[in-house]
Design a protein around this motif. Sequence first.
Motif, PDB file in Angstrom:
ATOM      1  N   LEU A  84       0.822  -1.204   0.000  1.00 41.16           N
ATOM      2  CA  LEU A  84       0.000   0.000   0.000  1.00 41.16           C
ATOM      3  C   LEU A  84       0.861   1.261   0.000  1.00 41.16           C
ATOM      4  N   LYS A  85       0.342   2.282  -0.666  1.00 44.81           N
ATOM      5  CA  LYS A  85       1.017   3.573  -0.778  1.00 44.81           C
ATOM      6  C   LYS A  85       0.113   4.659  -0.198  1.00 44.81           C
ATOM      7  N   PRO A  86       0.689   5.778   0.201  1.00 49.40           N
ATOM      8  CA  PRO A  86      -0.164   6.876   0.678  1.00 49.40           C
ATOM      9  C   PRO A  86      -1.218   7.292  -0.352  1.00 49.40           C
ATOM     10  N   ASP A  87      -0.906   7.165  -1.634  1.00 50.89           N
ATOM     11  CA  ASP A  87      -1.877   7.515  -2.676  1.00 50.89           C
ATOM     12  C   ASP A  87      -3.095   6.582  -2.681  1.00 50.89           C
ATOM     13  N   ASP A  88      -3.011   5.463  -2.008  1.00 49.96           N
ATOM     14  CA  ASP A  88      -4.151   4.551  -1.923  1.00 49.96           C
ATOM     15  C   ASP A  88      -5.173   4.993  -0.870  1.00 49.96           C
ATOM     16  N   THR A  89      -4.835   6.017  -0.133  1.00 44.58           N
ATOM     17  CA  THR A  89      -5.751   6.531   0.890  1.00 44.58           C
ATOM     18  C   THR A  89      -7.048   7.017   0.265  1.00 44.58           C
ATOM     19  N   GLY A  90      -8.153   6.673   0.895  1.00 46.54           N
ATOM     20  CA  GLY A  90      -9.440   7.132   0.412  1.00 46.54           C
ATOM     21  C   GLY A  90     -10.571   6.324   1.020  1.00 46.54           C
ATOM     22  N   VAL A  91     -11.766   6.646   0.595  1.00 49.29           N
ATOM     23  CA  VAL A  91     -12.935   5.858   0.983  1.00 49.29           C
ATOM     24  C   VAL A  91     -13.194   4.848  -0.126  1.00 49.29           C
ATOM     25  N   TYR A  92     -13.253   3.595   0.258  1.00 48.81           N
ATOM     26  CA  TYR A  92     -13.446   2.515  -0.698  1.00 48.81           C
ATOM     27  C   TYR A  92     -14.912   2.078  -0.656  1.00 48.81           C
ATOM     28  N   TYR A  93     -15.501   2.048  -1.827  1.00 46.35           N
ATOM     29  CA  TYR A  93     -16.921   1.720  -1.951  1.00 46.35           C
ATOM     30  C   TYR A  93     -17.089   0.408  -2.704  1.00 46.35           C
ATOM     31  N   CYS A  94     -17.944  -0.420  -2.170  1.00 45.14           N
ATOM     32  CA  CYS A  94     -18.335  -1.636  -2.881  1.00 45.14           C
ATOM     33  C   CYS A  94     -19.444  -1.288  -3.867  1.00 45.14           C
ATOM     34  N   ASN A  95     -19.364  -1.884  -5.022  1.00 40.62           N
ATOM     35  CA  ASN A  95     -20.327  -1.611  -6.098  1.00 40.62           C
ATOM     36  C   ASN A  95     -20.765  -2.927  -6.705  1.00 40.62           C
ATOM     37  N   GLY A  96     -22.016  -3.005  -7.103  1.00 39.28           N
ATOM     38  CA  GLY A  96     -22.503  -4.212  -7.746  1.00 39.28           C
ATOM     39  C   GLY A  96     -23.680  -3.899  -8.644  1.00 39.28           C
ATOM     40  N   TYR A  97     -24.090  -4.900  -9.402  1.00 41.82           N
ATOM     41  CA  TYR A  97     -25.227  -4.675 -10.297  1.00 41.82           C
ATOM     42  C   TYR A  97     -26.087  -5.930 -10.370  1.00 41.82           C
ATOM     43  N   ARG A  98     -27.376  -5.709 -10.140  1.00 37.36           N
ATOM     44  CA  ARG A  98     -28.394  -6.730 -10.373  1.00 37.36           C
ATOM     45  C   ARG A  98     -29.686  -5.988 -10.634  1.00 37.36           C
ATOM     46  N   SER A  99     -30.039  -5.810 -11.850  1.00 36.53           N
ATOM     47  CA  SER A  99     -31.194  -5.008 -12.275  1.00 36.53           C
ATOM     48  C   SER A  99     -30.966  -3.515 -12.085  1.00 36.53           C
ATOM     49  N   SER A 100     -30.230  -3.145 -11.086  1.00 33.72           N
ATOM     50  CA  SER A 100     -29.879  -1.741 -10.884  1.00 33.72           C
ATOM     51  C   SER A 100     -28.519  -1.676 -10.206  1.00 33.72           C
ATOM     52  N   GLU A 101     -27.925  -0.501 -10.259  1.00 33.20           N
ATOM     53  CA  GLU A 101     -26.599  -0.361  -9.667  1.00 33.20           C
ATOM     54  C   GLU A 101     -26.723  -0.208  -8.154  1.00 33.20           C
ATOM     55  N   LEU A 102     -25.801  -0.841  -7.449  1.00 33.78           N
ATOM     56  CA  LEU A 102     -25.820  -0.876  -5.997  1.00 33.78           C
ATOM     57  C   LEU A 102     -24.525  -0.307  -5.454  1.00 33.78           C
ATOM     58  N   TRP A 103     -24.616   0.390  -4.328  1.00 31.47           N
ATOM     59  CA  TRP A 103     -23.435   0.948  -3.682  1.00 31.47           C
ATOM     60  C   TRP A 103     -23.485   0.705  -2.183  1.00 31.47           C
ATOM     61  N   GLY A 104     -22.319   0.420  -1.619  1.00 27.38           N
ATOM     62  CA  GLY A 104     -22.196   0.338  -0.178  1.00 27.38           C
ATOM     63  C   GLY A 104     -21.968   1.712   0.411  1.00 27.38           C
ATOM     64  N   GLN A 105     -21.856   1.767   1.731  1.00 29.97           N
ATOM     65  CA  GLN A 105     -21.664   3.033   2.429  1.00 29.97           C
ATOM     66  C   GLN A 105     -20.218   3.522   2.373  1.00 29.97           C
ATOM     67  N   GLY A 106     -19.305   2.617   2.127  1.00 35.41           N
ATOM     68  CA  GLY A 106     -17.899   2.997   2.054  1.00 35.41           C
ATOM     69  C   GLY A 106     -17.146   2.666   3.324  1.00 35.41           C
ATOM     70  N   THR A 107     -15.866   2.404   3.171  1.00 40.29           N
ATOM     71  CA  THR A 107     -14.999   2.147   4.315  1.00 40.29           C
ATOM     72  C   THR A 107     -13.677   2.890   4.096  1.00 40.29           C
ATOM     73  N   GLN A 108     -13.203   3.524   5.154  1.00 37.40           N
ATOM     74  CA  GLN A 108     -12.005   4.368   5.043  1.00 37.40           C
ATOM     75  C   GLN A 108     -10.738   3.529   5.071  1.00 37.40           C
ATOM     76  N   VAL A 109      -9.835   3.827   4.144  1.00 39.91           N
ATOM     77  CA  VAL A 109      -8.494   3.246   4.141  1.00 39.91           C
ATOM     78  C   VAL A 109      -7.496   4.402   4.208  1.00 39.91           C
ATOM     79  N   THR A 110      -6.632   4.360   5.193  1.00 39.80           N
ATOM     80  CA  THR A 110      -5.632   5.410   5.357  1.00 39.80           C
ATOM     81  C   THR A 110      -4.256   4.781   5.369  1.00 39.80           C
ATOM     82  N   VAL A 111      -3.396   5.240   4.469  1.00 39.95           N
ATOM     83  CA  VAL A 111      -2.032   4.730   4.373  1.00 39.95           C
ATOM     84  C   VAL A 111      -1.084   5.879   4.706  1.00 39.95           C
TER      85      VAL A 111
END
Length: 113
Positions: A84-111
């Motif tokens: 991992l690098k400091p540039d990888d820092t951010g909020v990571y969101y899970c995404n999926g698709y089944r009839s419509s696009e789906l998103w999670g709430q996000g989880t913070q990753v800090t490097v």
Amino acid sequence: QVMLRESGGGSVQAGGSLRLSCSASGTVFRLDYMAWYRRSPEKERELVAKAMSNGDTYYGDSVKGRFTIYRVGKNTVDLQMRHLKPDDTGVYYCNGYRSSELWGQGTQVTVSS
């Protein structure tokens, strides 16, 4: 209602590893794809990795060779992040698709450097 739930974020020093996981609930059907995106204050949302239902995987250029996406079972996807690098820092969101696009709430990753 189909929902995505992420887990596994946190803080790590540069060079370290983290594993994120995302599970879908509320459906008996396999999602067409599951993916991870990330966003940081300095960057727009970008694709990190994507796993199709046929087994194909795709990665953003900045994470190729360092991150691996695993489709676990029907509707769970893990993201193993190494070197991992400091540039990888951010909020990571899970995404999926089944009839419509789906998103999670996000989880913070800090490097940290």
